[in-house]
Design a protein around this motif. Structure first.
Motif, short mmCIF file in Angstrom:
data_model
loop_
_atom_site.label_atom_id
_atom_site.label_comp_id
_atom_site.label_asym_id
_atom_site.label_seq_id
_atom_site.Cartn_x
_atom_site.Cartn_y
_atom_site.Cartn_z
N THR A 1 0.83 -1.21 0.00
CA THR A 1 0.00 0.00 0.00
C THR A 1 0.87 1.25 0.00
O THR A 1 0.58 2.23 -0.72
N ILE A 2 1.90 1.25 0.80
CA ILE A 2 2.79 2.41 0.86
C ILE A 2 3.44 2.65 -0.50
O ILE A 2 3.54 3.80 -0.96
N ARG A 3 3.87 1.59 -1.14
CA ARG A 3 4.51 1.74 -2.46
C ARG A 3 3.52 2.28 -3.49
O ARG A 3 3.86 3.17 -4.30
N LEU A 4 2.30 1.72 -3.51
CA LEU A 4 1.30 2.19 -4.46
C LEU A 4 0.95 3.65 -4.20
O LEU A 4 0.86 4.46 -5.14
N PHE B 1 -2.14 12.08 -8.16
CA PHE B 1 -3.44 11.66 -7.63
C PHE B 1 -3.59 12.13 -6.18
O PHE B 1 -2.62 12.16 -5.42
N GLU B 2 -4.82 12.48 -5.83
CA GLU B 2 -5.14 12.88 -4.47
C GLU B 2 -5.48 11.63 -3.66
O GLU B 2 -6.56 11.06 -3.79
N MET B 3 -4.58 11.23 -2.81
CA MET B 3 -4.71 9.94 -2.14
C MET B 3 -5.81 9.93 -1.10
O MET B 3 -6.41 8.89 -0.84
N ASP B 4 -6.13 11.06 -0.52
CA ASP B 4 -7.20 11.08 0.46
C ASP B 4 -8.54 10.77 -0.18
O ASP B 4 -9.44 10.25 0.48
N LYS B 5 -8.67 11.08 -1.47
CA LYS B 5 -9.90 10.77 -2.19
C LYS B 5 -9.82 9.40 -2.88
O LYS B 5 -10.84 8.71 -3.01
N LEU B 6 -8.63 9.03 -3.34
CA LEU B 6 -8.47 7.80 -4.11
C LEU B 6 -8.41 6.56 -3.21
O LEU B 6 -8.91 5.49 -3.59
N THR B 7 -7.81 6.68 -2.05
CA THR B 7 -7.60 5.51 -1.19
C THR B 7 -8.89 4.78 -0.85
O THR B 7 -8.94 3.54 -0.95
N PRO B 8 -9.98 5.47 -0.45
CA PRO B 8 -11.22 4.74 -0.17
C PRO B 8 -11.76 4.02 -1.40
O PRO B 8 -12.30 2.90 -1.28
N LYS B 9 -11.63 4.61 -2.56
CA LYS B 9 -12.08 3.98 -3.80
C LYS B 9 -11.26 2.72 -4.10
O LYS B 9 -11.81 1.72 -4.59
N ASP C 1 -9.84 0.81 -1.89
CA ASP C 1 -10.28 -0.24 -0.95
C ASP C 1 -11.59 -0.87 -1.42
O ASP C 1 -11.77 -2.09 -1.30
N GLU C 2 -12.51 -0.03 -1.94
CA GLU C 2 -13.77 -0.57 -2.45
C GLU C 2 -13.55 -1.48 -3.65
O GLU C 2 -14.17 -2.53 -3.78
N GLN C 3 -12.62 -1.09 -4.52
CA GLN C 3 -12.35 -1.92 -5.70
C GLN C 3 -11.68 -3.24 -5.32
O GLN C 3 -11.95 -4.28 -5.91
N ILE C 4 -10.83 -3.20 -4.33
CA ILE C 4 -10.20 -4.43 -3.85
C ILE C 4 -11.26 -5.41 -3.35
O ILE C 4 -11.22 -6.61 -3.66
N THR D 1 -6.57 -10.69 -5.87
CA THR D 1 -6.11 -10.27 -4.55
C THR D 1 -5.87 -8.78 -4.52
O THR D 1 -5.88 -8.10 -5.57
N ASP D 2 -5.66 -8.25 -3.34
CA ASP D 2 -5.37 -6.82 -3.23
C ASP D 2 -4.08 -6.46 -3.94
O ASP D 2 -3.95 -5.37 -4.52
N ASP D 3 -3.10 -7.39 -3.94
CA ASP D 3 -1.86 -7.13 -4.67
C ASP D 3 -2.11 -7.04 -6.17
O ASP D 3 -1.49 -6.21 -6.87
N ASP D 4 -3.02 -7.89 -6.71
CA ASP D 4 -3.36 -7.82 -8.14
C ASP D 4 -3.99 -6.48 -8.48
O ASP D 4 -3.65 -5.86 -9.50
N VAL D 5 -4.90 -6.02 -7.64
CA VAL D 5 -5.60 -4.75 -7.89
C VAL D 5 -4.61 -3.61 -7.85
O VAL D 5 -4.63 -2.70 -8.71
N ARG D 6 -3.73 -3.61 -6.88
CA ARG D 6 -2.75 -2.52 -6.77
C ARG D 6 -1.80 -2.51 -7.95
O ARG D 6 -1.42 -1.45 -8.44
N ALA D 7 -1.40 -3.73 -8.40
CA ALA D 7 -0.50 -3.79 -9.56
C ALA D 7 -1.17 -3.19 -10.79
O ALA D 7 -0.54 -2.46 -11.57
N GLY D 8 -2.47 -3.48 -10.99
CA GLY D 8 -3.20 -2.90 -12.13
C GLY D 8 -3.31 -1.40 -12.03
O GLY D 8 -3.12 -0.68 -13.04
N LEU D 9 -3.57 -0.91 -10.84
CA LEU D 9 -3.68 0.54 -10.67
C LEU D 9 -2.35 1.24 -10.90
O LEU D 9 -2.28 2.34 -11.47
#
Length: 398
Positions: free
Chosen positions: A73-76, A85-93, A95-98, A107-115
């Motif tokens: 998460t820190i790396r992404l 990107f504004e992380m305070d707005k993007l981070t909740p989104k 989490d919802e996509q994960i 997995t959450d790692d797959d979703v983060r890699a795509g993003l």
């Protein structure tokens, strides 16, 4: 009163006698119960230890998974923040996509890699999230890696459609992102839904949810772990380093002043055993008493053998050989006397007899007599000078 006392006493004794057997059985039963209870408690103790070890291992794996998730998460977030990107707005989104894409087996790692890959091409938050969702449908339907599909969508939006064609998405050059995403959904959305509703898809989704739950459990332990690690790094490790710094000179002094001199002494000790030229072989010196002892034993045994032979005991003694030779010279053979003068034979010394044949006379004597006879003969022979024997009528000088 006395009568009552006797009856009471008799009753107590009878009751005691009657109770002795059952009480003994109860005691035996309690002993068995105690043994069984001990075994049971031992088993419970072993099970408790095993359970404790399992819980500790589970907690360790949960903390490890949560720590890895935290690092990803820190790396992404660092990558997305660096790209505007504004992380305070993007981070909740995110989490919802994960949570939503777990249904498709990601997995959450797959979703983060795509993003992360999509953020290289799409600077708008909504476009990034939408493209990643469509990429998930394509990946679920084709089995392609989510990040590689996201790469194809991003390049296709920039005009390079080769990757899209490889995925079976035919678009014209210069097509807009919304057109690309619409065509992709038309082709793969239904397939992705079928995959998600299949047994395999549900199993994958359940496994992901289970892993996420473990990570969630570990995440709750992370603050305590971080506190412990902070204590370790800020207090325990510095104290350990100070201890090592203190022990360093002490150990160095110990090695220099004691260990090395001891090793040198051992070297000198072993050098004493050297067999080189001009050296004294300590091993040879140590063996001298043993060699002297063995030599003394040999001398004693040789003296005993010589003495036995000297007094005529044993084969090969001097007296036995002399007796045997004297007996042979006197005409004894095997304890019998043989007359050398027989028909047609000349006696020793050239003497020829004119007498008629004389029958041989033989007799046997004992060993003691033989020895005495031999001794007497030898003594007489030694006293009598030896003169040549001549036959009658052959006087010298004639």
């Amino acid at each position: 009163m006395a009568f009552g006392s006797d009856r009471s006493a008799n009753f107590v004794i009878a009751a005691k006698d009657a109770a002795t057997g059952p009480i003994g059985n109860v005691g035996k039963a309690m002993g068995k119960l105690k043994s069984a209870a001990g075994t049971a408690f031992k088993a419970i103790g072993v099970a408790a230890l095993a359970a404790g070890a399992a819980i500790a291992a589970f907690a360790f794996e949960a903390i490890k998974a949560a720590a890895e998730d935290e690092k990803a998460t820190i790396r992404l977030n660092a990558a997305l923040k660096a790209r505007g990107f504004e992380m305070d707005k993007l981070t909740p989104k995110v989490d919802e996509q994960i949570a939503a894409m777990a249904r498709l087996g990601f997995t959450d790692d797959d979703v983060r890699a795509g993003l992360e890959v999509g953020s290289r091409f799409f600077k708008n938050q909504n476009n990034l999230l939408k493209a990643n969702a469509v990429a998930a449908n394509i990946s679920a339907a084709t089995g392609k890696d989510l990040a590689s599909v996201m790469m194809a969508l991003g390049k296709g939006a920039q005009g390079s459609t080769r990757g899209l064609a490889a995925l079976g998405i035919e678009v014209e050059k210069g097509a807009k992102l919304k057109d690309i995403l619409r065509l992709a959904d038309e082709k793969y959305l239904g397939v992705a839904e079928e995959v998600a509703n299949s047994t395999s898809g549900k199993f994958a989704a359940a496994q992901i949810r289970f892993n996420e739950a473990i990570e969630g459990f570990g995440a709750k332990l992370l603050p305590m772990v971080n506190e412990a690690l902070t204590l370790l790094t800020e207090k325990a490790l510095p104290a350990f380093e100070d201890l090592m710094a203190t022990l360093g000179p002490v150990l160095s002094t110990l090695v220099d002043d004691y260990v090395r001199p001891l090793v040198d002494s051992f070297g000198e000790l072993f050098s004493i055993f050297s067999t080189g030229e001009g050296s004294i072989n300590l091993l040879e010196i140590a063996l001298l008493p043993l060699k002297a002892l063995l030599t003394s034993i040999k001398v004693i045994i040789d003296a005993i053998v010589f003495g036995l032979k000297l007094i005529g005991i044993g084969k090969g003694s001097g007296i036995a050989l002399a007796s045997q030779k004297a007996a042979e010279d006197a005409g004894y053979s095997g304890g019998s006397f043989v007359n050398p003068m027989n028909a047609g034979a000349a006696p020793a010394g050239g003497y020829t007899s004119s007498y008629s044949t004389i029958s041989q006379v033989q007799f046997s004597i004992g060993t003691k007599a033989q020895n005495e006879l031999a001794y007497t003969v030898n003594r007489n022979l030694a006293k009598t000078p030896t003169t040549p024997r001549t036959a009658p009528g052959n006087t010298p000088g004639r």
